[in-house]
Design an enzyme around this catalytic site. Structure first.
Site, PDB file in Angstrom:
ATOM      1  N   SER A   1      41.720  37.630  30.545  1.00  0.00           N
ATOM      2  CA  SER A   1      40.433  38.319  30.394  1.00  0.00           C
ATOM      3  C   SER A   1      40.215  38.756  28.940  1.00  0.00           C
ATOM      4  CB  SER A   1      40.381  39.555  31.287  1.00  0.00           C
ATOM      5  OG  SER A   1      40.666  39.218  32.622  1.00  0.00           O
TER       6      SER A   1
HETATM    7  N1  SAM Z   1      44.873  39.807  34.507  1.00  0.00           N
HETATM    8  C1  SAM Z   1      45.004  38.520  33.915  1.00  0.00           C
HETATM    9  C2  SAM Z   1      45.533  38.528  32.518  1.00  0.00           C
HETATM   10  O1  SAM Z   1      45.735  39.609  31.945  1.00  0.00           O
HETATM   11  O2  SAM Z   1      45.773  37.439  31.992  1.00  0.00           O
HETATM   12  C3  SAM Z   1      43.765  37.693  34.021  1.00  0.00           C
HETATM   13  C4  SAM Z   1      43.623  37.129  35.358  1.00  0.00           C
HETATM   14  S1  SAM Z   1      42.601  35.749  35.653  1.00  0.00           S
HETATM   15  C5  SAM Z   1      41.026  36.271  35.102  1.00  0.00           C
HETATM   16  C6  SAM Z   1      42.548  35.882  37.432  1.00  0.00           C
HETATM   17  C7  SAM Z   1      43.845  35.552  38.105  1.00  0.00           C
HETATM   18  O3  SAM Z   1      43.718  35.829  39.496  1.00  0.00           O
HETATM   19  C8  SAM Z   1      44.241  34.085  38.001  1.00  0.00           C
HETATM   20  O4  SAM Z   1      45.508  33.965  37.429  1.00  0.00           O
HETATM   21  C9  SAM Z   1      44.238  33.614  39.466  1.00  0.00           C
HETATM   22  O5  SAM Z   1      45.209  32.627  39.744  1.00  0.00           O
HETATM   23  C10 SAM Z   1      44.510  34.905  40.196  1.00  0.00           C
HETATM   24  N2  SAM Z   1      44.132  34.915  41.628  1.00  0.00           N
HETATM   25  C11 SAM Z   1      43.045  34.366  42.229  1.00  0.00           C
HETATM   26  N3  SAM Z   1      43.081  34.616  43.548  1.00  0.00           N
HETATM   27  C12 SAM Z   1      44.212  35.330  43.788  1.00  0.00           C
HETATM   28  C13 SAM Z   1      44.801  35.879  44.961  1.00  0.00           C
HETATM   29  N4  SAM Z   1      44.247  35.753  46.171  1.00  0.00           N
HETATM   30  N5  SAM Z   1      45.973  36.542  44.829  1.00  0.00           N
HETATM   31  C14 SAM Z   1      46.551  36.687  43.621  1.00  0.00           C
HETATM   32  N6  SAM Z   1      46.051  36.191  42.479  1.00  0.00           N
HETATM   33  C15 SAM Z   1      44.880  35.536  42.554  1.00  0.00           C
END
Ligand code: SAM
Length: 212
Positions: free
Chosen positions: A58
Site C-alpha cells: 500500500s
Molecule cells: N499490508 C500490505 C503491505 O504492507 O504490503 C499490503 C497488502 S495488499 C494491498 C493486500 C493483501 O491482502 C494481498 O497480499 C492479498 O494476497 C491479501 N489477501 C487478500 N485476501 C485475503 C484473505 N482472505 N486473507 C488474507 N489475506 C488476503
C-alpha cells in the site's frame, strides 16, 4: 535511502497532520526492504508498488491514515488481514511496541514467507505471520483491540466483528468498483460505523471475500 524516508515522513506529517507515534514509525521502518529490488528506487514515493502475485504494497499515506484511524496504542493486540509485503505490519508493530502483538494473515503462501523473512531479519519479534483466509479472522488469538483489513471486502465480515473486543476498533475498505474505507467501533450494544472516504484496494478473497 534514509534521507528519502525522512523526506516522506515529514511530508506525510505536514499533509496529514500525523501524530508523533505514527510519524516516528514511518520514519523508522525501512520500506525499501519490503519492496522487490526492481522497484526499490521508488520505495519512498508515496505510491503503491507491485510485490508479485498481482498484489501491492500500500501507499505510505494509506498506511499512515489507517494507523491514525485505528488510534493504535502501546501494548495492544492487533489483527491484520493481508500481510502482503509485511511493511504495514512493521509500522503497526512499531506503534504497539514490544508489549503489543500483531497477528497478520496472508492468503498467498509465497508472500507470507517473504514477509516473515523480512520481518524476522529486521527484528520484529512481536509480529506473527499466518497463512490462511483472513476473511474469517483468526479465532485462536481473539479478541483483538484493533483489526484492519488491507484488501476490499464485499461487506464487513461477521467473524471480524465477533473477534473485535468491546471497545475495539476496525478499519476496513468495502466495495468493488467504488470502495470506501469504514471505521467500525464496537460497544456493548453492537457496532457503529462511519465512512472515511473513497479508497482503492485489491479485492479480499476467501469465504467472506470476493469469489475471484
Ligand atoms: N499490508 C500490505 C503491505 O504492507 O504490503 C499490503 C497488502 S495488499 C494491498 C493486500 C493483501 O491482502 C494481498 O497480499 C492479498 O494476497 C491479501 N489477501 C487478500 N485476501 C485475503 C484473505 N482472505 N486473507 C488474507 N489475506 C488476503
Amino acid at each position: 535511502m534514509e534521507i528519502e524516508r525522512k523526506r516522506l515522513a515529514e511530508r506525510l506529517k505536514e499533509e496529514l497532520g500525523l501524530s508523533e507515534k505514527v510519524y516516528k514509525a514511518i520514519l523508522k521502518v525501512p520500506r525499501h526492504l519490503f519492496v522487490p529490488e526492481r522497484y526499490r528506487e521508488d520505495s519512498y514515493a508515496d505510491i503503491p508498488l507491485p510485490i508479485g502475485y498481482g498484489q501491492t504494497i500500500s501507499a505510505p499515506h494509506m498506511v499512515a491514515i489507517m494507523c491514525e484511524l485505528l488510534d493504535l496504542k502501546d501494548g495492544e493486540k492487533v489483527l491484520e488481514i493481508g500481510t502482503g509485503s509485511g511493511y504495514h505490519a512493521a509500522v503497526t508493530a512499531e506503534i504497539v511496541g514490544k508489549k503489543g502483538k500483531v497477528l497478520s494473515i496472508e492468503y498467498i503462501p509465497e508472500l507470507a514467507v517473504e514477509a516473515e523473512k523480512n520481518l524476522k531479519m529486521l527484528g520484529y519479534e512481536n509480529v506473527i505471520v499466518i497463512v490462511g483466509d483472513g476473511s474469517k479472522g483468526y479465532e485462536p488469538e481473539a479478541p483483538y483491540d484493533k483489526i484492519y483489513v488491507t484488501a476490499a471486502a464485499p461487506d464487513i465480515p461477521r467473524p471480524l466483528i465477533e473477534q473485535l473486543k468491546v471497545g475495539g476498533k476496525m478499519v476496513i475498505p468495502v466495495g468493488s468498483m467504488d470502495q470506501y474505507l469504514y471505521v467500525v467501533e464496537k460497544d456493548e450494544k453492537g457496532i457503529r460505523k462511519w465512512n472515511w472516504g473513497a479508497v482503492r484496494f485489491v479485492p479480499l478473497r476467501g469465504e467472506y471475500g470476493f469469489k475471484c
